[in-house]
Design an enzyme around this catalytic site. Structure first.
Site, mmCIF file in Angstrom:
data_model
loop_
_atom_site.group_PDB
_atom_site.id
_atom_site.type_symbol
_atom_site.label_atom_id
_atom_site.label_comp_id
_atom_site.label_asym_id
_atom_site.label_seq_id
_atom_site.Cartn_x
_atom_site.Cartn_y
_atom_site.Cartn_z
ATOM 1 N N GLY A 1 -13.254 -8.654 9.342
ATOM 2 C CA GLY A 1 -13.632 -7.439 8.630
ATOM 3 C C GLY A 1 -13.679 -7.632 7.119
ATOM 4 O O GLY A 1 -14.604 -7.142 6.454
ATOM 5 N N ASP B 1 -13.468 -1.516 1.356
ATOM 6 C CA ASP B 1 -13.233 -2.924 0.979
ATOM 7 C C ASP B 1 -14.393 -3.485 0.157
ATOM 8 O O ASP B 1 -14.178 -4.256 -0.783
ATOM 9 C CB ASP B 1 -13.077 -3.792 2.231
ATOM 10 C CG ASP B 1 -11.667 -3.744 2.801
ATOM 11 O OD1 ASP B 1 -10.733 -3.410 2.051
ATOM 12 O OD2 ASP B 1 -11.504 -4.048 3.998
ATOM 13 N N SER C 1 0.812 -1.224 0.000
ATOM 14 C CA SER C 1 0.000 0.000 0.000
ATOM 15 C C SER C 1 0.846 1.275 0.000
ATOM 16 O O SER C 1 0.500 2.226 -0.712
ATOM 17 C CB SER C 1 -0.971 0.001 1.175
ATOM 18 O OG SER C 1 -1.999 -0.929 0.930
ATOM 19 N N TYR D 1 -3.307 -11.079 -1.395
ATOM 20 C CA TYR D 1 -2.592 -10.714 -2.629
ATOM 21 C C TYR D 1 -1.118 -11.110 -2.608
ATOM 22 O O TYR D 1 -0.451 -11.081 -3.633
ATOM 23 C CB TYR D 1 -2.738 -9.215 -2.926
ATOM 24 C CG TYR D 1 -2.015 -8.300 -1.954
ATOM 25 C CD1 TYR D 1 -2.711 -7.712 -0.909
ATOM 26 C CD2 TYR D 1 -0.658 -8.027 -2.088
ATOM 27 C CE1 TYR D 1 -2.073 -6.870 -0.013
ATOM 28 C CE2 TYR D 1 -0.001 -7.197 -1.197
ATOM 29 C CZ TYR D 1 -0.715 -6.614 -0.162
ATOM 30 O OH TYR D 1 -0.074 -5.791 0.729
ATOM 31 N N THR E 1 -5.859 -2.104 8.919
ATOM 32 C CA THR E 1 -5.885 -3.495 8.449
ATOM 33 C C THR E 1 -5.832 -4.457 9.634
ATOM 34 O O THR E 1 -5.993 -4.031 10.781
ATOM 35 C CB THR E 1 -4.784 -3.706 7.373
ATOM 36 O OG1 THR E 1 -4.940 -5.007 6.828
ATOM 37 C CG2 THR E 1 -3.380 -3.545 7.923
ATOM 38 N N LYS F 1 -9.590 -3.816 12.143
ATOM 39 C CA LYS F 1 -10.722 -3.315 11.351
ATOM 40 C C LYS F 1 -12.046 -3.251 12.125
ATOM 41 O O LYS F 1 -12.885 -2.419 11.840
ATOM 42 C CB LYS F 1 -10.923 -4.194 10.107
ATOM 43 C CG LYS F 1 -9.930 -3.914 9.003
ATOM 44 C CD LYS F 1 -10.238 -4.748 7.780
ATOM 45 C CE LYS F 1 -9.193 -4.513 6.711
ATOM 46 N NZ LYS F 1 -9.407 -5.354 5.532
HETATM 47 P P1 ATR Z 1 -9.739 -9.042 8.734
HETATM 48 O O1 ATR Z 1 -10.363 -7.914 9.466
HETATM 49 O O2 ATR Z 1 -8.682 -8.591 7.761
HETATM 50 O O3 ATR Z 1 -10.731 -9.950 8.098
HETATM 51 P P2 ATR Z 1 -9.511 -10.635 11.122
HETATM 52 O O4 ATR Z 1 -10.688 -9.948 11.703
HETATM 53 O O5 ATR Z 1 -8.311 -10.870 11.991
HETATM 54 O O6 ATR Z 1 -8.942 -9.872 9.857
HETATM 55 O O7 ATR Z 1 -10.036 -12.015 10.509
HETATM 56 C C1 ATR Z 1 -9.189 -12.997 10.061
HETATM 57 C C2 ATR Z 1 -10.005 -14.194 9.612
HETATM 58 O O8 ATR Z 1 -9.108 -15.251 9.294
HETATM 59 C C3 ATR Z 1 -10.940 -14.745 10.681
HETATM 60 O O9 ATR Z 1 -12.094 -15.261 10.070
HETATM 61 C C4 ATR Z 1 -10.097 -15.861 11.298
HETATM 62 O O10 ATR Z 1 -10.847 -16.883 11.905
HETATM 63 P P3 ATR Z 1 -11.323 -16.760 13.441
HETATM 64 O O11 ATR Z 1 -12.518 -15.877 13.448
HETATM 65 O O12 ATR Z 1 -11.620 -18.163 13.829
HETATM 66 O O13 ATR Z 1 -10.144 -16.171 14.182
HETATM 67 C C5 ATR Z 1 -9.433 -16.400 10.071
HETATM 68 N N1 ATR Z 1 -8.214 -17.150 10.396
HETATM 69 C C6 ATR Z 1 -7.021 -16.632 10.758
HETATM 70 N N2 ATR Z 1 -6.125 -17.626 10.969
HETATM 71 C C7 ATR Z 1 -6.780 -18.792 10.738
HETATM 72 C C8 ATR Z 1 -6.408 -20.180 10.762
HETATM 73 N N3 ATR Z 1 -5.162 -20.555 11.053
HETATM 74 N N4 ATR Z 1 -7.343 -21.088 10.445
HETATM 75 C C9 ATR Z 1 -8.595 -20.722 10.113
HETATM 76 N N5 ATR Z 1 -9.016 -19.442 10.080
HETATM 77 C C10 ATR Z 1 -8.122 -18.476 10.373
#
Ligand code: ATR
Length: 285
Positions: free
Chosen positions: A129, A102, A16, A220, A62, A66
């Site tokens: 988010g 987004d 970014s 990405y 990010t 979020k």
């Molecule tokens: P963002 O706002 O960018 O979406 P986030 O709120 O941290 O970031 O969400 C990350 C997503 O990736 C969530 O759905 C998370 O699942 P959980 O709600 O169970 O935490 C998912 N995620 C991250 N690491 C994961 C993993 N190792 N296996 C499965 N899901 C994962």
């Protein structure tokens, strides 16, 4: 000098800054810089103080802030409130206004490929988010059915409740993993597979992607995630997250500056920055 911040943790090799600084230069906005400001979750207070400083005119937000940042802002756009997530902050009359670009970026990435999700059965992996923005955008584009799949069930339930309020007639299912193979559009909105954990996929083990599906990974970096590599191997059409990043960034740029975003400049800068990261990481082995 004025600053636009990228707030998140960890920020690693975000592209970014390269993309936004190229846009600022192209529009001759010389006294503003877009800079990374890595802030872990426990530093929310410092983050808000940094945003309130007079030299800060806005920010991108990010992972993982979020959703948690919402309650610390002075105002929210209707869209950010409805989605329940903020990825862009604009300073207006000294107030911190949260918005969400987004959802626009997501839909635009489909539009430029002439993909219309109206009536489609869509599965979304994730419930953070990014997933909320994608689900909201799809509901607004009249998707036929949205299946929310997430590791933490409570977050899917919360997102489904939010969507139900705004789109009461939307067909919704939660954690119906069997529906994944019957989906026309499959979206990864989790952070699984993101560099450096490039050999991980959020799909169930041994999952066979449907041949006629369109598979979209919001990640990405790398451009070809394991999720997309597996989908492609099964004959599915794949879309990486770069285009969404560019369009959400373009909309954020317009909100901060009031000027039309130089899309071509942003795409060139983003692609070059990503290529550079890919080359550096391949040299490291
Ligand atoms: P963002 O706002 O960018 O979406 P986030 O709120 O941290 O970031 O969400 C990350 C997503 O990736 C969530 O759905 C998370 O699942 P959980 O709600 O169970 O935490 C998912 N995620 C991250 N690491 C994961 C993993 N190792 N296996 C499965 N899901 C994962």
């Amino acid at each position: 000098m004025k600053y636009l911040y990228l707030l998140g943790y960890p920020l690693g090799h975000s592209i970014s800054p390269a993309m936004q600084n190229a846009a600022l230069r192209a529009c001759d906005i010389r006294a503003t810089r877009y800079v990374k400001n890595p802030m872990p979750p426990e530093k929310m207070r410092e983050m808000i103080l940094a945003l309130r400083a007079p030299h800060c005119i806005g920010a991108n937000v990010t992972v993982p802030h979020k959703q948690t940042i919402l309650s610390h802002l002075d105002e929210l756009s209707e869209l950010a409130r409805e989605i329940g997530a903020v990825n862009t902050i604009i300073k207006r009359d000294g107030k911190l206004v949260g918005d969400n670009t987004d959802a626009y970026g997501f839909l635009q990435a489909l539009r430029v490929r002439r993909i219309n999700p109206a009536g489609a059965r869509v599965s979304i992996l994730g419930a953070g988010g990014a997933a909320a923005a994608a689900a909201y955008a799809l509901a607004q584009a009249d998707a036929g059915e949205i299946i929310l799949l997430n590791r933490t069930l409570a977050r899917s339930v919360e997102l489904a409740d939010r969507l139900n309020k705004k789109f009461p007639y939307l067909g919704l299912a939660i954690n119906d993993w069997d529906a994944l193979a019957q989906s026309q559009l499959i979206i990864n909105a989790t952070s699984v597979g993101m560099s450096p954990r490039v050999d991980e996929s959020p799909a169930p083990k041994h999952f066979v992607f449907p041949k006629h599906a369109i598979v979209f990974d919001l990640v990405y970096n790398p451009p070809a995630t394991k999720f997309l590599r597996d989908a492609k191997q099964n004959g599915a059409r794949v879309i990486g997250g770069l285009e969404m990043l560019i369009y959400q960034g373009a909309r954020s740029f317009e909100l901060w500056t009031g000027q039309r975003a130089p899309i071509r400049v942003m795409r060139t800068a983003a692609t070059a920055a990503l290529n550079e990261i890919m080359q550096t990481s391949s040299h490291k082995g």
